[in-house]
Write a protein that holds these residues in place. Structure first.
Motif, PDB file in Angstrom:
ATOM      1  N   UNK A 229       0.811  -1.218   0.000  1.00 24.18           N
ATOM      2  CA  UNK A 229       0.000   0.000   0.000  1.00 24.18           C
ATOM      3  C   UNK A 229       0.843   1.267   0.000  1.00 24.18           C
ATOM      4  N   UNK A 230       1.905   1.268   0.807  1.00 24.70           N
ATOM      5  CA  UNK A 230       2.731   2.472   0.911  1.00 24.70           C
ATOM      6  C   UNK A 230       4.139   2.104   1.340  1.00 24.70           C
ATOM      7  N   UNK A 231       5.101   2.843   0.822  1.00 20.22           N
ATOM      8  CA  UNK A 231       6.506   2.692   1.174  1.00 20.22           C
ATOM      9  C   UNK A 231       6.726   3.263   2.569  1.00 20.22           C
ATOM     10  N   UNK A 232       7.808   2.874   3.224  1.00 17.42           N
ATOM     11  CA  UNK A 232       8.074   3.335   4.599  1.00 17.42           C
ATOM     12  C   UNK A 232       8.132   4.851   4.700  1.00 17.42           C
ATOM     13  N   UNK A 233       8.515   5.535   3.612  1.00 12.72           N
ATOM     14  CA  UNK A 233       8.593   6.995   3.661  1.00 12.72           C
ATOM     15  C   UNK A 233       7.364   7.665   3.029  1.00 12.72           C
ATOM     16  N   UNK A 234       6.346   6.860   2.694  1.00 14.37           N
ATOM     17  CA  UNK A 234       5.073   7.334   2.130  1.00 14.37           C
ATOM     18  C   UNK A 234       5.213   8.023   0.775  1.00 14.37           C
ATOM     19  N   UNK A 235       6.307   7.797   0.074  1.00 14.13           N
ATOM     20  CA  UNK A 235       6.522   8.421  -1.224  1.00 14.13           C
ATOM     21  C   UNK A 235       5.962   7.557  -2.355  1.00 14.13           C
ATOM     22  N   UNK A 236       5.984   6.242  -2.170  1.00 15.09           N
ATOM     23  CA  UNK A 236       5.514   5.319  -3.196  1.00 15.09           C
ATOM     24  C   UNK A 236       4.244   4.638  -2.691  1.00 15.09           C
ATOM     25  N   UNK A 237       3.232   4.580  -3.551  1.00 16.29           N
ATOM     26  CA  UNK A 237       1.948   3.990  -3.182  1.00 16.29           C
ATOM     27  C   UNK A 237       1.583   2.915  -4.206  1.00 16.29           C
ATOM     28  N   UNK A 238       1.080   1.787  -3.708  1.00 15.77           N
ATOM     29  CA  UNK A 238       0.647   0.673  -4.557  1.00 15.77           C
ATOM     30  C   UNK A 238       1.760   0.204  -5.490  1.00 15.77           C
ATOM     31  N   UNK A 239       2.714  -0.474  -4.924  1.00 17.46           N
ATOM     32  CA  UNK A 239       3.912  -0.883  -5.640  1.00 17.46           C
ATOM     33  C   UNK A 239       4.382  -2.244  -5.134  1.00 17.46           C
ATOM     34  N   UNK A 240       5.281  -2.831  -5.874  1.00 13.40           N
ATOM     35  CA  UNK A 240       6.032  -3.978  -5.382  1.00 13.40           C
ATOM     36  C   UNK A 240       7.482  -3.746  -5.773  1.00 13.40           C
ATOM     37  N   UNK A 241       8.377  -4.204  -4.919  1.00 11.21           N
ATOM     38  CA  UNK A 241       9.794  -3.883  -5.070  1.00 11.21           C
ATOM     39  C   UNK A 241      10.634  -5.063  -4.608  1.00 11.21           C
TER      40      UNK A 241
END
Length: 92
Positions: free
Chosen positions: A33-45
């Protein structure tokens, strides 16, 4: 200093080789849903290892590193990451 875009940096063959490495690694990973720093949303890494790269993909990776170093962004080099943004995802 901001974002620099090098149009047509990759050949179609390199793009396909890098995408194949990323997809193998991302596999069935779920979207976050969100990256730890809230910059990326709805992603996979995922982090990638050089050992996973084909010769074509490795050549592209090495050229990217050389380009960054030539621009003064070296020698600190983090392992490459694959990032897949879902259709409704974003990077802020």
């Amino acid at each position: 200093e901001g974002l620099v875009v090098h149009e047509e940096f990759l050949s179609r063959e390199e793009e396909a080789a890098l995408a194949a490495v990323a997809e193998r690694r991302l596999g069935r990973r779920r979207y976050e849903d969100a990256h730890w720093d809230s910059v990326i949303v709805n992603y996979r890494e995922t982090e990638l290892s050089r050992e996973e790269f084909t010769p074509v993909a490795l050549g592209a990776l090495d050229r990217a590193r050389e380009t960054l170093e030539a621009m003064g962004h070296g020698p600190r080099w983090h392992p490459p990451h694959a990032l897949d943004i879902r259709h409704d995802g974003r990077i802020d």
